[in-house]
Design a protein around this motif. Structure first.
Motif, PDB file in Angstrom:
ATOM      1  N   ILE A 128      10.987   4.845   0.872  1.00  0.00           N
ATOM      2  CA  ILE A 128      11.840   5.992   0.566  1.00  0.00           C
ATOM      3  C   ILE A 128      13.119   5.527  -0.142  1.00  0.00           C
ATOM      4  CG2 ILE A 128      13.117   7.954   1.552  1.00  0.00           C
ATOM      5  CD1 ILE A 128      10.026   8.192   1.733  1.00  0.00           C
ATOM      6  N   GLY A 129      13.272   5.955  -1.378  1.00  0.00           N
ATOM      7  CA  GLY A 129      14.432   5.548  -2.186  1.00  0.00           C
ATOM      8  C   GLY A 129      15.499   6.621  -2.212  1.00  0.00           C
ATOM      9  N   THR A 130      15.922   7.012  -1.032  1.00  0.00           N
ATOM     10  CA  THR A 130      17.102   7.883  -0.932  1.00  0.00           C
ATOM     11  C   THR A 130      17.734   7.635   0.424  1.00  0.00           C
ATOM     12  OG1 THR A 130      17.989  10.097  -1.336  1.00  0.00           O
ATOM     13  CG2 THR A 130      15.956   9.991  -0.036  1.00  0.00           C
ATOM     14  N   GLU A 131      18.763   8.394   0.760  1.00  0.00           N
ATOM     15  CA  GLU A 131      19.528   8.134   1.989  1.00  0.00           C
ATOM     16  C   GLU A 131      18.576   7.903   3.166  1.00  0.00           C
ATOM     17  OE1 GLU A 131      22.900   8.063   4.681  1.00  0.00           O
ATOM     18  OE2 GLU A 131      20.969   9.036   4.985  1.00  0.00           O
ATOM     19  N   ASN A 132      18.900   6.896   3.986  1.00  0.00           N
ATOM     20  CA  ASN A 132      17.938   6.453   4.996  1.00  0.00           C
ATOM     21  C   ASN A 132      17.645   7.466   6.098  1.00  0.00           C
ATOM     22  OD1 ASN A 132      17.445   4.161   3.583  1.00  0.00           O
ATOM     23  ND2 ASN A 132      18.905   2.896   4.708  1.00  0.00           N
ATOM     24  N   SER A 133      18.479   8.508   6.218  1.00  0.00           N
ATOM     25  CA  SER A 133      18.185   9.558   7.205  1.00  0.00           C
ATOM     26  C   SER A 133      16.828  10.213   6.906  1.00  0.00           C
ATOM     27  CB  SER A 133      19.278  10.621   7.197  1.00  0.00           C
ATOM     28  OG  SER A 133      19.445  11.109   5.887  1.00  0.00           O
ATOM     29  N   ILE A 134      16.452  10.238   5.622  1.00  0.00           N
ATOM     30  CA  ILE A 134      15.186  10.891   5.235  1.00  0.00           C
ATOM     31  C   ILE A 134      13.995  10.109   5.816  1.00  0.00           C
ATOM     32  CG2 ILE A 134      13.756  11.591   3.236  1.00  0.00           C
ATOM     33  CD1 ILE A 134      16.321  13.306   3.622  1.00  0.00           C
ATOM     34  N   VAL A 135      14.170   8.795   5.951  1.00  0.00           N
ATOM     35  CA  VAL A 135      13.109   7.985   6.571  1.00  0.00           C
ATOM     36  C   VAL A 135      12.895   8.447   8.014  1.00  0.00           C
ATOM     37  CG1 VAL A 135      12.468   5.630   7.270  1.00  0.00           C
ATOM     38  CG2 VAL A 135      13.638   6.008   5.097  1.00  0.00           C
ATOM     39  N   ASP A 191       0.818  -1.229   0.000  1.00  0.00           N
ATOM     40  CA  ASP A 191       0.000   0.000   0.000  1.00  0.00           C
ATOM     41  C   ASP A 191       0.844   1.268   0.000  1.00  0.00           C
ATOM     42  OD1 ASP A 191      -2.279  -1.561   0.073  1.00  0.00           O
ATOM     43  OD2 ASP A 191      -2.241  -1.665   2.273  1.00  0.00           O
ATOM     44  N   ALA A 192       2.165   1.088   0.033  1.00  0.00           N
ATOM     45  CA  ALA A 192       3.023   2.279   0.161  1.00  0.00           C
ATOM     46  C   ALA A 192       3.330   2.899  -1.202  1.00  0.00           C
ATOM     47  CB  ALA A 192       4.333   1.883   0.837  1.00  0.00           C
ATOM     48  N   LEU A 193       3.422   4.223  -1.241  1.00  0.00           N
ATOM     49  CA  LEU A 193       3.912   4.896  -2.449  1.00  0.00           C
ATOM     50  C   LEU A 193       5.436   4.842  -2.419  1.00  0.00           C
ATOM     51  CD1 LEU A 193       1.714   8.140  -2.695  1.00  0.00           C
ATOM     52  CD2 LEU A 193       1.394   5.934  -3.829  1.00  0.00           C
ATOM     53  N   MET A 194       6.043   4.752  -3.598  1.00  0.00           N
ATOM     54  CA  MET A 194       7.508   4.678  -3.665  1.00  0.00           C
ATOM     55  C   MET A 194       8.050   6.025  -4.146  1.00  0.00           C
ATOM     56  SD  MET A 194       9.831   1.961  -5.717  1.00  0.00           S
ATOM     57  CE  MET A 194       9.923   0.630  -4.567  1.00  0.00           C
ATOM     58  N   LEU A 195       8.888   6.646  -3.316  1.00  0.00           N
ATOM     59  CA  LEU A 195       9.456   7.968  -3.633  1.00  0.00           C
ATOM     60  C   LEU A 195      10.967   7.805  -3.781  1.00  0.00           C
ATOM     61  CD1 LEU A 195       7.575  10.057  -0.863  1.00  0.00           C
ATOM     62  CD2 LEU A 195       6.668   9.081  -2.980  1.00  0.00           C
ATOM     63  N   VAL A 196      11.483   8.226  -4.929  1.00  0.00           N
ATOM     64  CA  VAL A 196      12.858   7.850  -5.295  1.00  0.00           C
ATOM     65  C   VAL A 196      13.676   9.067  -5.728  1.00  0.00           C
ATOM     66  CG1 VAL A 196      14.079   6.632  -7.170  1.00  0.00           C
ATOM     67  CG2 VAL A 196      12.287   5.465  -5.902  1.00  0.00           C
ATOM     68  N   HIS A 197      14.957   9.069  -5.357  1.00  0.00           N
ATOM     69  CA  HIS A 197      15.883  10.118  -5.807  1.00  0.00           C
ATOM     70  C   HIS A 197      16.380   9.752  -7.211  1.00  0.00           C
ATOM     71  CE1 HIS A 197      19.241  12.947  -5.795  1.00  0.00           C
ATOM     72  NE2 HIS A 197      18.702  13.507  -4.729  1.00  0.00           N
ATOM     73  N   PRO A 198      16.518  10.747  -8.106  1.00  0.00           N
ATOM     74  CA  PRO A 198      16.926  10.413  -9.482  1.00  0.00           C
ATOM     75  C   PRO A 198      18.367   9.911  -9.615  1.00  0.00           C
ATOM     76  CG  PRO A 198      16.711  12.793  -9.205  1.00  0.00           C
ATOM     77  CD  PRO A 198      16.200  12.171  -7.946  1.00  0.00           C
ATOM     78  N   GLU A 199      19.123   9.874  -8.506  1.00  0.00           N
ATOM     79  CA  GLU A 199      20.453   9.246  -8.573  1.00  0.00           C
ATOM     80  C   GLU A 199      20.336   7.718  -8.605  1.00  0.00           C
ATOM     81  OE1 GLU A 199      22.794  10.729  -5.329  1.00  0.00           O
ATOM     82  OE2 GLU A 199      22.768  12.769  -6.099  1.00  0.00           O
ATOM     83  N   CYS A 200      19.124   7.187  -8.338  1.00  0.00           N
ATOM     84  CA  CYS A 200      18.922   5.737  -8.454  1.00  0.00           C
ATOM     85  C   CYS A 200      18.877   5.367  -9.940  1.00  0.00           C
ATOM     86  CB  CYS A 200      17.606   5.330  -7.795  1.00  0.00           C
ATOM     87  SG  CYS A 200      17.648   5.422  -6.002  1.00  0.00           S
ATOM     88  N   ARG A 201      19.107   4.087 -10.217  1.00  0.00           N
ATOM     89  CA  ARG A 201      19.112   3.639 -11.620  1.00  0.00           C
ATOM     90  C   ARG A 201      17.745   3.837 -12.269  1.00  0.00           C
ATOM     91  NH1 ARG A 201      21.759  -2.282 -11.204  1.00  0.00           N
ATOM     92  NH2 ARG A 201      23.217  -1.810  -9.538  1.00  0.00           N
ATOM     93  N   PRO A 202      17.724   4.020 -13.606  1.00  0.00           N
ATOM     94  CA  PRO A 202      16.449   4.236 -14.298  1.00  0.00           C
ATOM     95  C   PRO A 202      15.405   3.155 -13.995  1.00  0.00           C
ATOM     96  CG  PRO A 202      18.265   4.673 -15.788  1.00  0.00           C
ATOM     97  CD  PRO A 202      18.880   4.146 -14.509  1.00  0.00           C
ATOM     98  N   ALA A 203      15.841   1.905 -13.872  1.00  0.00           N
ATOM     99  CA  ALA A 203      14.873   0.820 -13.608  1.00  0.00           C
ATOM    100  C   ALA A 203      14.140   1.064 -12.290  1.00  0.00           C
ATOM    101  CB  ALA A 203      15.600  -0.518 -13.559  1.00  0.00           C
ATOM    102  N   ILE A 204      14.801   1.705 -11.338  1.00  0.00           N
ATOM    103  CA  ILE A 204      14.178   1.982 -10.030  1.00  0.00           C
ATOM    104  C   ILE A 204      13.255   3.201 -10.175  1.00  0.00           C
ATOM    105  CG2 ILE A 204      14.609   2.395  -7.561  1.00  0.00           C
ATOM    106  CD1 ILE A 204      16.130  -0.074  -8.451  1.00  0.00           C
ATOM    107  N   SER A 205      13.766   4.264 -10.823  1.00  0.00           N
ATOM    108  CA  SER A 205      12.947   5.477 -10.995  1.00  0.00           C
ATOM    109  C   SER A 205      11.657   5.160 -11.746  1.00  0.00           C
ATOM    110  CB  SER A 205      13.734   6.553 -11.756  1.00  0.00           C
ATOM    111  OG  SER A 205      14.817   6.983 -10.967  1.00  0.00           O
ATOM    112  N   VAL A 216       9.580  10.912  -8.370  1.00  0.00           N
ATOM    113  CA  VAL A 216      11.048  10.987  -8.438  1.00  0.00           C
ATOM    114  C   VAL A 216      11.440  12.437  -8.174  1.00  0.00           C
ATOM    115  CG1 VAL A 216      13.117  10.576  -9.833  1.00  0.00           C
ATOM    116  CG2 VAL A 216      11.091   9.151 -10.183  1.00  0.00           C
ATOM    117  N   GLY A 217      12.317  12.670  -7.212  1.00  0.00           N
ATOM    118  CA  GLY A 217      12.717  14.048  -6.948  1.00  0.00           C
ATOM    119  C   GLY A 217      13.839  14.143  -5.940  1.00  0.00           C
ATOM    120  N   SER A 218      14.236  15.375  -5.663  1.00  0.00           N
ATOM    121  CA  SER A 218      15.349  15.636  -4.753  1.00  0.00           C
ATOM    122  C   SER A 218      14.968  15.260  -3.326  1.00  0.00           C
ATOM    123  CB  SER A 218      15.690  17.129  -4.790  1.00  0.00           C
ATOM    124  OG  SER A 218      14.708  17.864  -4.086  1.00  0.00           O
TER     125      SER A 218
END
Ligand code: 13P
Ligand code: SF4
Length: 305
Positions: free
Chosen positions: A232-239, A192-206, A212-214
């Motif tokens: 959360i698809g960026t550094e875990n501190s953001i979690v 049920d979770a939305l996936m939010l990803v930093h664009p430094e991740c590989r295209p397959a993840i984005s 996708v954002g900063s």
């Protein structure tokens, strides 16, 4: 001393010694609490221009402190921990890009801000993850050489199909290490979770992401969203930061390995010792490098709004 006592001492000393503290969103919560400004690389660059204090302490990584120095050369700029570099920023140097440019005459060279000051001297415009699509889209040239992050570059290229964007093989070792399998597993565990990803991740993840954002973009999206769960698809501190700010929502890491050791190098005690004048590294840059490198940062701020 307790955390609160250290923080109080930092707040007292930063006033007494005329410091402005800038902290990137990947810093620990206890550091963000004593900072004057927090945010993503773009927000911090804009803040750096308007600082009134004599001293600026950058809690982040080296290229961020260099950006502050270029935008405020008259200030004393301190990097919170001298070992805090960004591996991506070291992947390509000025000589290498000068050689690559010979193969792409007429191309506009767009540098991710995660680059050294020396490399910026041979680039046309900088971008950050939050400003890249807007700035590249506004460049009056279809031919773009985008360095060093090929994942962010691919994200920009997908958003701007009319541009002819050449990429090199660089990127963030932390974000690029996330695999499609890890992202799929996170989705299976939290359907049920939305996936939010930093664009430094590989295209397959984005491509799997709902947004996708900063770092700031991800935080704003999660805070504003009506959804209750997020991967959360960026550094875990953001979690941790999001969980603290939105206790009624649930945040999950996309991968346990999404940790940037360089961003983690700075501790609250480092911050205390920096405002005492006993730690950190003063950023020293020659006037010529500042003049040449800041042109592409000024252009970024002019075009990024
Ligand atoms: P932001 O532009 O989102 O702050 O990202 C900086 C960075 O280093 C991400 O890894
Ligand atoms: Fe550099 Fe990656 Fe760390 Fe960001 S997360 S500072 S790009 S190594």
């Amino acid at each position: 001393m307790t955390t609160r006592e250290i923080q109080d001492e930092i707040l007292r000393l930063k006033k007494e010694n005329d410091f402005c503290i800038l902290a990137h969103s990947y810093q620990a919560h206890e550091i963000l609490e004593v900072a004057d400004f927090t945010g993503d690389s773009y927000a911090l660059s804009k803040m750096a221009k308007g600082v009134e204090n004599r001293n600026v302490l950058m809690c982040g990584v080296r290229f961020m402190a260099e950006t502050v120095k270029m935008l405020s050369p008259e200030k004393k700029v301190i990097l919170s921990n001298p070992i805090a570099g960004c591996p991506m920023a070291e992947q390509m140097d000025k000589e290498m890009i000068e050689a690559v440019k010979l193969k792409y005459p007429g191309y506009t060279v767009v540098a991710y801000i995660n680059t050294t000051a020396a490399l910026k001297t041979v680039c046309d415009v900088c971008v950050t993850s939050s400003s890249a699509v807007k700035i590249v889209g506004a460049i009056d040239n279809p031919d773009i050489l985008f360095i060093p992050d090929c994942n962010l570059g691919a994200f920009v290229a997908k958003a701007l199909p009319d541009k002819n964007i050449k990429l090199l093989q660089g990127g963030c070792p932390t974000h690029a290490a996330v695999t499609k399998e890890q992202a799929q597993l996170a989705k299976e565990l939290h359907p049920d979770a939305l996936m939010l990803v930093h664009p430094e991740c590989r295209p397959a993840i984005s491509e799997m992401a709902d947004y996708v954002g900063s770092t700031s973009g991800i935080m704003e999206f999660a805070k504003r969203s009506d959804a209750k769960e997020f991967i959360i698809g960026t550094e875990n501190s953001i979690v941790q930061h999001l969980q603290y700010e939105c206790p009624d929502k649930k945040f999950y890491v996309m991968s346990k390995g999404l940790i940037c050791e360089n961003m983690k190098a700075t501790t609250l005690v480092d911050v205390l010792n920096c405002v005492k004048g006993e730690a950190g590294e003063e950023i020293i840059m020659d006037g010529e490098t500042i003049m040449q490198a800041r042109k592409c940062i000024d252009k970024m701020i002019e075009m990024g709004g």
